[in-house]
Design an enzyme around this catalytic site. Sequence first.
Site, PDB file in Angstrom:
ATOM      1  N   PRO A  50       0.772  -9.411  -8.519  1.00  0.00           N
ATOM      2  CA  PRO A  50       1.848 -10.303  -8.098  1.00  0.00           C
ATOM      3  C   PRO A  50       2.638  -9.826  -6.880  1.00  0.00           C
ATOM      4  O   PRO A  50       2.944  -8.633  -6.753  1.00  0.00           O
ATOM      5  CB  PRO A  50       2.770 -10.342  -9.320  1.00  0.00           C
ATOM      6  CG  PRO A  50       1.882 -10.027 -10.469  1.00  0.00           C
ATOM      7  CD  PRO A  50       0.833  -9.097  -9.947  1.00  0.00           C
ATOM      8  N   ASN A  51       2.922 -10.775  -6.034  1.00  0.00           N
ATOM      9  CA  ASN A  51       3.798 -10.632  -4.852  1.00  0.00           C
ATOM     10  C   ASN A  51       3.128  -9.936  -3.675  1.00  0.00           C
ATOM     11  O   ASN A  51       3.712  -9.877  -2.581  1.00  0.00           O
ATOM     12  CB  ASN A  51       5.114  -9.918  -5.219  1.00  0.00           C
ATOM     13  CG  ASN A  51       5.888 -10.672  -6.276  1.00  0.00           C
ATOM     14  OD1 ASN A  51       6.196 -11.844  -6.080  1.00  0.00           O
ATOM     15  ND2 ASN A  51       6.167 -10.044  -7.401  1.00  0.00           N
TER      16      ASN A  51
ATOM     17  N   ARG B 250       7.598  -9.189   2.682  1.00  0.00           N
ATOM     18  CA  ARG B 250       8.617  -8.903   1.673  1.00  0.00           C
ATOM     19  C   ARG B 250       9.081  -7.455   1.807  1.00  0.00           C
ATOM     20  O   ARG B 250       8.253  -6.546   1.946  1.00  0.00           O
ATOM     21  CB  ARG B 250       8.068  -9.184   0.281  1.00  0.00           C
ATOM     22  CG  ARG B 250       7.707  -7.964  -0.506  1.00  0.00           C
ATOM     23  CD  ARG B 250       7.476  -8.184  -1.981  1.00  0.00           C
ATOM     24  NE  ARG B 250       6.363  -7.355  -2.394  1.00  0.00           N
ATOM     25  CZ  ARG B 250       6.258  -6.788  -3.586  1.00  0.00           C
ATOM     26  NH1 ARG B 250       7.166  -6.994  -4.497  1.00  0.00           N
ATOM     27  NH2 ARG B 250       5.238  -6.046  -3.868  1.00  0.00           N
TER      28      ARG B 250
ATOM     29  N   TYR C   8       7.694  -1.826   1.662  1.00  0.00           N
ATOM     30  CA  TYR C   8       6.239  -2.033   1.590  1.00  0.00           C
ATOM     31  C   TYR C   8       5.550  -2.039   2.962  1.00  0.00           C
ATOM     32  O   TYR C   8       4.328  -2.147   3.021  1.00  0.00           O
ATOM     33  CB  TYR C   8       5.941  -3.336   0.841  1.00  0.00           C
ATOM     34  CG  TYR C   8       6.366  -3.272  -0.610  1.00  0.00           C
ATOM     35  CD1 TYR C   8       5.616  -2.557  -1.538  1.00  0.00           C
ATOM     36  CD2 TYR C   8       7.529  -3.894  -1.054  1.00  0.00           C
ATOM     37  CE1 TYR C   8       6.008  -2.463  -2.873  1.00  0.00           C
ATOM     38  CE2 TYR C   8       7.936  -3.819  -2.381  1.00  0.00           C
ATOM     39  CZ  TYR C   8       7.165  -3.096  -3.280  1.00  0.00           C
ATOM     40  OH  TYR C   8       7.562  -3.011  -4.599  1.00  0.00           O
TER      41      TYR C   8
ATOM     42  N   ASN D 115      -4.510  -2.575  -7.078  1.00  0.00           N
ATOM     43  CA  ASN D 115      -3.061  -2.418  -7.056  1.00  0.00           C
ATOM     44  C   ASN D 115      -2.509  -3.512  -7.969  1.00  0.00           C
ATOM     45  O   ASN D 115      -2.357  -4.652  -7.541  1.00  0.00           O
ATOM     46  CB  ASN D 115      -2.492  -2.558  -5.642  1.00  0.00           C
ATOM     47  CG  ASN D 115      -0.977  -2.347  -5.636  1.00  0.00           C
ATOM     48  OD1 ASN D 115      -0.356  -2.287  -6.697  1.00  0.00           O
ATOM     49  ND2 ASN D 115      -0.396  -2.241  -4.457  1.00  0.00           N
TER      50      ASN D 115
ATOM     51  N   ALA E 288       3.411  -5.212 -10.154  1.00  0.00           N
ATOM     52  CA  ALA E 288       4.295  -5.148 -11.334  1.00  0.00           C
ATOM     53  C   ALA E 288       3.516  -5.112 -12.645  1.00  0.00           C
ATOM     54  O   ALA E 288       4.010  -4.600 -13.657  1.00  0.00           O
ATOM     55  CB  ALA E 288       5.257  -6.332 -11.314  1.00  0.00           C
TER      56      ALA E 288
ATOM     57  N   HIS F 234       3.061  -1.915 -14.860  1.00  0.00           N
ATOM     58  CA  HIS F 234       4.092  -1.430 -15.778  1.00  0.00           C
ATOM     59  C   HIS F 234       4.205  -2.254 -17.049  1.00  0.00           C
ATOM     60  O   HIS F 234       4.975  -1.900 -17.942  1.00  0.00           O
ATOM     61  CB  HIS F 234       5.450  -1.417 -15.062  1.00  0.00           C
ATOM     62  CG  HIS F 234       5.362  -0.975 -13.625  1.00  0.00           C
ATOM     63  ND1 HIS F 234       4.841   0.242 -13.271  1.00  0.00           N
ATOM     64  CD2 HIS F 234       5.682  -1.607 -12.456  1.00  0.00           C
ATOM     65  CE1 HIS F 234       4.872   0.353 -11.937  1.00  0.00           C
ATOM     66  NE2 HIS F 234       5.373  -0.755 -11.428  1.00  0.00           N
TER      67      HIS F 234
ATOM     68  N   ASP G 114      -6.891  -3.523 -20.880  1.00  0.00           N
ATOM     69  CA  ASP G 114      -8.019  -3.840 -21.773  1.00  0.00           C
ATOM     70  C   ASP G 114      -9.207  -4.369 -20.973  1.00  0.00           C
ATOM     71  O   ASP G 114     -10.359  -4.019 -21.252  1.00  0.00           O
ATOM     72  CB  ASP G 114      -7.603  -4.875 -22.829  1.00  0.00           C
ATOM     73  CG  ASP G 114      -6.747  -4.273 -23.936  1.00  0.00           C
ATOM     74  OD1 ASP G 114      -6.618  -3.034 -23.988  1.00  0.00           O
ATOM     75  OD2 ASP G 114      -6.209  -5.050 -24.749  1.00  0.00           O
TER      76      ASP G 114
ATOM     77  N   GLU H 265      -6.666   3.383  -8.776  1.00  0.00           N
ATOM     78  CA  GLU H 265      -5.398   2.650  -8.773  1.00  0.00           C
ATOM     79  C   GLU H 265      -4.622   3.002  -7.506  1.00  0.00           C
ATOM     80  O   GLU H 265      -4.539   4.178  -7.137  1.00  0.00           O
ATOM     81  CB  GLU H 265      -4.613   3.078 -10.025  1.00  0.00           C
ATOM     82  CG  GLU H 265      -3.268   2.425 -10.201  1.00  0.00           C
ATOM     83  CD  GLU H 265      -2.579   2.918 -11.480  1.00  0.00           C
ATOM     84  OE1 GLU H 265      -3.167   3.747 -12.228  1.00  0.00           O
ATOM     85  OE2 GLU H 265      -1.442   2.504 -11.721  1.00  0.00           O
TER      86      GLU H 265
ATOM     87  N   HIS I 116      -0.929   2.377  -5.404  1.00  0.00           N
ATOM     88  CA  HIS I 116       0.431   1.856  -5.235  1.00  0.00           C
ATOM     89  C   HIS I 116       0.857   2.189  -3.815  1.00  0.00           C
ATOM     90  O   HIS I 116       0.716   3.345  -3.379  1.00  0.00           O
ATOM     91  CB  HIS I 116       1.410   2.502  -6.218  1.00  0.00           C
ATOM     92  CG  HIS I 116       0.990   2.321  -7.638  1.00  0.00           C
ATOM     93  ND1 HIS I 116       1.149   1.141  -8.313  1.00  0.00           N
ATOM     94  CD2 HIS I 116       0.381   3.170  -8.491  1.00  0.00           C
ATOM     95  CE1 HIS I 116       0.661   1.273  -9.533  1.00  0.00           C
ATOM     96  NE2 HIS I 116       0.184   2.494  -9.666  1.00  0.00           N
ATOM     97  N   ILE I 117       1.354   1.196  -3.115  1.00  0.00           N
ATOM     98  CA  ILE I 117       1.772   1.409  -1.724  1.00  0.00           C
ATOM     99  C   ILE I 117       2.927   2.411  -1.680  1.00  0.00           C
ATOM    100  O   ILE I 117       2.960   3.300  -0.834  1.00  0.00           O
ATOM    101  CB  ILE I 117       2.194   0.054  -1.107  1.00  0.00           C
ATOM    102  CG1 ILE I 117       0.977  -0.882  -1.058  1.00  0.00           C
ATOM    103  CG2 ILE I 117       2.801   0.244   0.273  1.00  0.00           C
ATOM    104  CD1 ILE I 117       1.327  -2.343  -0.890  1.00  0.00           C
TER     105      ILE I 117
ATOM    106  N   ARG J 241      10.860   5.895  -7.503  1.00  0.00           N
ATOM    107  CA  ARG J 241      11.624   4.653  -7.595  1.00  0.00           C
ATOM    108  C   ARG J 241      12.264   4.507  -8.990  1.00  0.00           C
ATOM    109  O   ARG J 241      12.396   5.479  -9.716  1.00  0.00           O
ATOM    110  CB  ARG J 241      10.703   3.481  -7.230  1.00  0.00           C
ATOM    111  CG  ARG J 241      10.136   3.626  -5.799  1.00  0.00           C
ATOM    112  CD  ARG J 241       9.281   2.437  -5.412  1.00  0.00           C
ATOM    113  NE  ARG J 241      10.069   1.214  -5.362  1.00  0.00           N
ATOM    114  CZ  ARG J 241       9.528  -0.003  -5.236  1.00  0.00           C
ATOM    115  NH1 ARG J 241       8.206  -0.136  -5.142  1.00  0.00           N
ATOM    116  NH2 ARG J 241      10.292  -1.079  -5.202  1.00  0.00           N
TER     117      ARG J 241
ATOM    118  N   ARG K  77       9.305   1.814 -13.166  1.00  0.00           N
ATOM    119  CA  ARG K  77       8.054   1.827 -12.392  1.00  0.00           C
ATOM    120  C   ARG K  77       7.250   3.117 -12.625  1.00  0.00           C
ATOM    121  O   ARG K  77       6.153   3.272 -12.115  1.00  0.00           O
ATOM    122  CB  ARG K  77       8.334   1.685 -10.897  1.00  0.00           C
ATOM    123  CG  ARG K  77       8.971   0.378 -10.508  1.00  0.00           C
ATOM    124  CD  ARG K  77       9.120   0.262  -8.990  1.00  0.00           C
ATOM    125  NE  ARG K  77      10.157  -0.699  -8.656  1.00  0.00           N
ATOM    126  CZ  ARG K  77       9.957  -2.013  -8.530  1.00  0.00           C
ATOM    127  NH1 ARG K  77       8.768  -2.528  -8.706  1.00  0.00           N
ATOM    128  NH2 ARG K  77      10.960  -2.820  -8.226  1.00  0.00           N
TER     129      ARG K  77
HETATM  130  C1  DHK Z   1       3.962  -2.932  -5.864  1.00  0.00           C
HETATM  131  C2  DHK Z   1       4.809  -3.714  -6.587  1.00  0.00           C
HETATM  132  O1  DHK Z   1       4.883  -5.021  -6.348  1.00  0.00           O
HETATM  133  C3  DHK Z   1       5.722  -3.150  -7.597  1.00  0.00           C
HETATM  134  O2  DHK Z   1       5.952  -4.040  -8.659  1.00  0.00           O
HETATM  135  C4  DHK Z   1       5.242  -1.832  -8.129  1.00  0.00           C
HETATM  136  C5  DHK Z   1       3.729  -1.520  -6.207  1.00  0.00           C
HETATM  137  C6  DHK Z   1       4.845  -0.900  -6.988  1.00  0.00           C
HETATM  138  C7  DHK Z   1       3.300  -0.726  -4.982  1.00  0.00           C
HETATM  139  O3  DHK Z   1       3.907   0.296  -4.660  1.00  0.00           O
HETATM  140  O4  DHK Z   1       2.290  -1.100  -4.371  1.00  0.00           O
HETATM  141  O5  DHK Z   1       6.229  -1.240  -8.922  1.00  0.00           O
END
Ligand code: DHK
Length: 149
Positions: free
Chosen positions: A11-12, A19, A24, A75, A78, A81, A88, A99, A101-102, A108, A112
């Site tokens: 998501p996002n 954003r 990010y 990645n 959210a 978490h 699964d 995995e 994470h940016i 943080r 998270r």
């Molecule tokens: C990206 C997100 O959107 C957050 O919800 C995570 C992750 C961290 C990232 O660092 O890529 O907590």
Amino acid sequence: MQKTIYILNGPNLNLLGKRQPDIYGHESLDDVRSQCEAVARAADFEIRLLQSNWEGQIVDWIHEARDRAAGIVINPAALSHTSVAVLDALNAFEGPVLEVHITNIHKRESFRHHSYVSRRAEGVIAGFGVEGYALAVRRMTTLLGQAHA
Ligand code: DHK
């Protein structure tokens, strides 16, 4: 052997580059795609980079990967978490999982710090900005090469 590496984004991340660029960065998911394609091609792999804001869609793509992918870079954003469903699904995938994470999630907010997906991942990259994706693809090509050496 399957020569495709799935790169899944939660998501996002469709808003990457737009954003909270202070957190990010300014690069988009299309920039990530170009960087990952270059790394994968050099090792004779191809990528399928996908993003969804829907947990079930991520689960469905992981199921699809069971037949079509050699490995998964994810990645979960959210969903890292919160999602036992994504964990699964990854547990039902037989290849390696990495995995990304940016941001450095450990620096943080405390919510998270825990990732369900980390229980399944062979490795985790956090805090390397979007460069983390290409590094993960590079590592994935090594893991897949070793598996079939
Ligand atoms: C990206 C997100 O959107 C957050 O919800 C995570 C992750 C961290 C990232 O660092 O890529 O907590």
